[in-house]
Design an enzyme around this catalytic site. Structure first.
Site, PDB file in Angstrom:
ATOM      1  N   ARG A   1       1.055   8.167  -4.221  1.00 13.02           N
ATOM      2  CA  ARG A   1       0.295   7.050  -3.594  1.00 13.02           C
ATOM      3  C   ARG A   1      -0.750   6.439  -4.539  1.00 13.02           C
ATOM      4  O   ARG A   1      -1.824   6.010  -4.105  1.00 13.02           O
ATOM      5  CB  ARG A   1      -0.408   7.503  -2.307  1.00 13.02           C
ATOM      6  CG  ARG A   1       0.511   8.099  -1.282  1.00 13.02           C
ATOM      7  CD  ARG A   1       1.482   7.107  -0.670  1.00 13.02           C
ATOM      8  NE  ARG A   1       2.424   7.789   0.182  1.00 13.02           N
ATOM      9  CZ  ARG A   1       3.648   8.174  -0.200  1.00 13.02           C
ATOM     10  NH1 ARG A   1       4.103   7.885  -1.417  1.00 13.02           N
ATOM     11  NH2 ARG A   1       4.451   8.781   0.644  1.00 13.02           N
TER      12      ARG A   1
ATOM     13  N   SER B   1      -1.710   7.105   7.339  1.00  9.10           N
ATOM     14  CA  SER B   1      -2.291   8.437   7.093  1.00  9.10           C
ATOM     15  C   SER B   1      -3.684   8.289   6.508  1.00  9.10           C
ATOM     16  O   SER B   1      -3.873   7.597   5.513  1.00  9.10           O
ATOM     17  CB  SER B   1      -1.426   9.222   6.112  1.00  9.10           C
ATOM     18  OG  SER B   1      -0.171   9.470   6.681  1.00  9.10           O
TER      19      SER B   1
ATOM     20  N   GLU C   1      -6.756   9.100   1.899  1.00  8.86           N
ATOM     21  CA  GLU C   1      -5.667   8.272   1.364  1.00  8.86           C
ATOM     22  C   GLU C   1      -6.014   6.794   1.588  1.00  8.86           C
ATOM     23  O   GLU C   1      -5.639   5.922   0.838  1.00  8.86           O
ATOM     24  CB  GLU C   1      -4.362   8.639   2.072  1.00  8.86           C
ATOM     25  CG  GLU C   1      -3.143   8.031   1.422  1.00  8.86           C
ATOM     26  CD  GLU C   1      -1.849   8.678   1.883  1.00  8.86           C
ATOM     27  OE1 GLU C   1      -1.750   9.933   1.856  1.00  8.86           O
ATOM     28  OE2 GLU C   1      -0.934   7.943   2.279  1.00  8.86           O
TER      29      GLU C   1
HETATM   30  C1  LIG Z   1       0.994   2.345  10.761  1.00  5.62           C
HETATM   31  C2  LIG Z   1       0.943   2.563   9.271  1.00  5.62           C
HETATM   32  C3  LIG Z   1       1.888   3.409   8.673  1.00  5.62           C
HETATM   33  C4  LIG Z   1       1.842   3.623   7.293  1.00  5.62           C
HETATM   34  N1  LIG Z   1       2.811   4.426   6.727  1.00  5.62           N
HETATM   35  C5  LIG Z   1       2.837   4.567   5.387  1.00  5.62           C
HETATM   36  C6  LIG Z   1       3.888   5.328   4.759  1.00  5.62           C
HETATM   37  O1  LIG Z   1       4.781   5.858   5.395  1.00  5.62           O
HETATM   38  N2  LIG Z   1       3.859   5.448   3.408  1.00  5.62           N
HETATM   39  C7  LIG Z   1       2.882   4.870   2.655  1.00  5.62           C
HETATM   40  O2  LIG Z   1       2.930   4.994   1.425  1.00  5.62           O
HETATM   41  N3  LIG Z   1       1.892   4.138   3.218  1.00  5.62           N
HETATM   42  C8  LIG Z   1       1.851   3.980   4.555  1.00  5.62           C
HETATM   43  N4  LIG Z   1       0.848   3.245   5.118  1.00  5.62           N
HETATM   44  C9  LIG Z   1      -0.209   2.657   4.260  1.00  5.62           C
HETATM   45  C10 LIG Z   1       0.165   1.260   3.727  1.00  5.62           C
HETATM   46  O3  LIG Z   1       1.239   0.757   4.438  1.00  5.62           O
HETATM   47  C11 LIG Z   1       0.503   1.308   2.226  1.00  5.62           C
HETATM   48  O4  LIG Z   1      -0.551   1.863   1.489  1.00  5.62           O
HETATM   49  C12 LIG Z   1       0.829  -0.092   1.700  1.00  5.62           C
HETATM   50  O5  LIG Z   1       1.526   0.030   0.486  1.00  5.62           O
HETATM   51  C13 LIG Z   1      -0.396  -0.954   1.488  1.00  5.62           C
HETATM   52  O6  LIG Z   1       0.036  -2.280   1.198  1.00  5.62           O
HETATM   53  P1  LIG Z   1      -0.888  -3.529   1.520  1.00  5.62           P
HETATM   54  O7  LIG Z   1      -0.190  -4.754   1.064  1.00  5.62           O
HETATM   55  O8  LIG Z   1      -1.311  -3.494   2.938  1.00  5.62           O
HETATM   56  O9  LIG Z   1      -2.103  -3.243   0.534  1.00  5.62           O
HETATM   57  P2  LIG Z   1      -3.667  -3.355   0.862  1.00  5.62           P
HETATM   58  O10 LIG Z   1      -4.034  -2.304   1.855  1.00  5.62           O
HETATM   59  O11 LIG Z   1      -4.031  -4.758   1.131  1.00  5.62           O
HETATM   60  O12 LIG Z   1      -4.254  -2.946  -0.569  1.00  5.62           O
HETATM   61  C14 LIG Z   1      -3.985  -1.664  -1.109  1.00  5.62           C
HETATM   62  C15 LIG Z   1      -4.419  -1.659  -2.586  1.00  5.62           C
HETATM   63  O13 LIG Z   1      -3.579  -2.533  -3.339  1.00  5.62           O
HETATM   64  C16 LIG Z   1      -4.350  -3.553  -3.967  1.00  5.62           C
HETATM   65  N5  LIG Z   1      -3.510  -4.760  -3.926  1.00  5.62           N
HETATM   66  C17 LIG Z   1      -2.780  -5.228  -2.883  1.00  5.62           C
HETATM   67  N6  LIG Z   1      -2.077  -6.317  -3.255  1.00  5.62           N
HETATM   68  C18 LIG Z   1      -2.377  -6.557  -4.559  1.00  5.62           C
HETATM   69  C19 LIG Z   1      -1.969  -7.544  -5.510  1.00  5.62           C
HETATM   70  N7  LIG Z   1      -1.096  -8.516  -5.201  1.00  5.62           N
HETATM   71  N8  LIG Z   1      -2.489  -7.479  -6.757  1.00  5.62           N
HETATM   72  C20 LIG Z   1      -3.363  -6.496  -7.094  1.00  5.62           C
HETATM   73  N9  LIG Z   1      -3.791  -5.539  -6.240  1.00  5.62           N
HETATM   74  C21 LIG Z   1      -3.291  -5.563  -4.990  1.00  5.62           C
HETATM   75  C22 LIG Z   1      -5.632  -3.635  -3.172  1.00  5.62           C
HETATM   76  O14 LIG Z   1      -6.704  -4.123  -3.948  1.00  5.62           O
HETATM   77  C23 LIG Z   1      -5.838  -2.174  -2.802  1.00  5.62           C
HETATM   78  O15 LIG Z   1      -6.381  -1.466  -3.893  1.00  5.62           O
HETATM   79  C24 LIG Z   1       0.859   2.992   6.501  1.00  5.62           C
HETATM   80  C25 LIG Z   1      -0.062   2.125   7.095  1.00  5.62           C
HETATM   81  C26 LIG Z   1      -0.029   1.911   8.460  1.00  5.62           C
HETATM   82  C27 LIG Z   1      -1.009   0.949   9.079  1.00  5.62           C
END
Ligand SMILES: Cc1cc2nc3c(=O)[nH]c(=O)nc-3n(C[C@H](O)[C@H](O)[C@H](O)COP(=O)(O)OP(=O)(O)OC[C@H]3O[C@@H](n4cnc5c(N)ncnc54)[C@H](O)[C@@H]3O)c2cc1C
Length: 309
Positions: A163, A215, A285
């Site tokens: 992660r 998580s 996380e």
């Molecule tokens: C119900 C639920 C279930 C989940 N299940 C999982 C799972 O099974 N496995 C898992 O790994 N995660 C899970 N997650 C967490 C989440 O889905 C992941 O961490 C996901 O990859 C985050 O993506 P995001 O676009 O929302 O990033 P954000 O939360 O918006 O950002 C995360 C990080 O990435 C950076 N970032 C985002 N986009 C960019 C960009 N374009 N350029 C530079 N930096 C960027 C941000 O600055 C930050 O540091 C879950 C979340 C929820 C709500």
């Protein structure tokens, strides 16, 4: 590209908590990302890129500087040496893309069909589920900076770990992920979509449906954070409007009127309770973003609070 002032960020997060960005812009193209990065540099302001906000806990006091939401979302499947490759702009919704591909008979991303957030966020966080993860599928990310310079990096250059990647822990987000390429393979609709449905069903059984950020804590070596929190008797414990999920103790849910402060307090409560019983410190996380104090950040990281005297 003109940033707006004091824009509430809660609607841009999966937990729906947290304060406003001092400045905010929706980047609808790669050029918008560049323009945003340049605007922040010209105004000497910190900048952070967000995707789906599904792994973030944004401070009640908001985020200093400029927040850019990557929302360009064009997606194509191209051929590379006879093999299908997903070429996606960073703002594309990962789960939607994975489901759509499965319905077209492309395999490789079935694990992602329930992972909220964007393709860019997944590339930064090395999102994974059901034994799959971004690092294993990723061919390249293209990053851009404030000068419009573009750099294409392969998975082996991104320091992928559980992660996490080198893209994640930067003080100032002076680059943005613009595009991601992922390896696919030809499957059949029956097989790929069947696997998606199987994964969906498992998720429905094991995870809460209320608002959350997934998580909360990484699993400690050889154990599960959810098991430890449950064993400490904390399921359904509430602080303010936030609650440790009854369905899965490693989820903190917002049934309606939680604040970022409530979620934070519940995280600290779970850490202390588990530590007291087991001497295991649960590592977050979820990522704190915005005006959390150094003391709040240090306390969550389990580090001694440094005095500034
Ligand atoms: C119900 C639920 C279930 C989940 N299940 C999982 C799972 O099974 N496995 C898992 O790994 N995660 C899970 N997650 C967490 C989440 O889905 C992941 O961490 C996901 O990859 C985050 O993506 P995001 O676009 O929302 O990033 P954000 O939360 O918006 O950002 C995360 C990080 O990435 C950076 N970032 C985002 N986009 C960019 C960009 N374009 N350029 C530079 N930096 C960027 C941000 O600055 C930050 O540091 C879950 C979340 C929820 C709500």
């Amino acid at each position: 590209m003109t940033p707006e002032q004091r824009v509430p960020l809660a609607p841009y997060t999966s937990l729906r908590v947290g304060g406003p960005a001092d400045w905010f812009v929706l980047a609808r193209s790669g050029q918008d990302l560049v323009d945003g990065l340049r605007w922040a540099r010209d105004h000497d302001l910190p900048v952070r890129i967000i995707g789906g906000g599904s792994n973030l806990l944004i401070a009640e006091a908001g985020v200093a500087g400029l927040v850019i939401k990557a929302s360009a979302a064009r997606v194509e499947v191209e051929e590379l040496r006879g093999e299908p490759v997903l070429v996606a702009e960073a703002g594309a919704n990962l789960a939607n893309v994975a489901r759509r591909l499965a319905k077209q008979g492309f395999g490789g991303l079935e694990w992602a069909a329930n992972v909220p957030g964007t393709v860019g966020g997944a590339a930064v966080n090395n999102a994974g589920a059901f034994g799959g993860e971004t690092a294993a599928c990723l061919l390249s990310v293209t990053i851009v900076d404030a000068d419009g310079a573009r750099l294409k990096l392969g998975a082996d250059e991104l320091g992928y770990a559980y992660r996490s990647s080198v893209l994640k822990w930067r003080e100032r987000g002076d680059i943005a992920v613009e595009r991601v390429e992922m390896r696919l393979h030809r499957s059949s609709v029956e097989q790929a979509d069947g696997l998606v449905k199987q994964n969906n069903a498992q998720r429905m059984r094991s995870q809460p449906r209320s608002l959350s950020a997934g998580s909360v804590f990484a699993n400690p070596e050889g154990d599960f954070s959810g098991r430890l929190i449950e064993a400490a008797g904390l399921k359904q414990t509430r602080v303010g409007g936030a609650e440790i999920s009854e369905q899965h103790a490693n989820f903190i849910v917002n049934p309606g009127n939680a604040t970022a402060r409530d979620v934070y307090a519940l995280m600290r409560l779970a850490q202390d309770a588990v530590y007291e019983r087991t001497r295991v410190w649960l590592r977050p996380e979820i990522e704190l973003l915005g005006r959390w104090t150094p003391e709040e950040r240090a306390a969550l990281a389990g580090k001694p609070v440094l005095s500034h005297g």
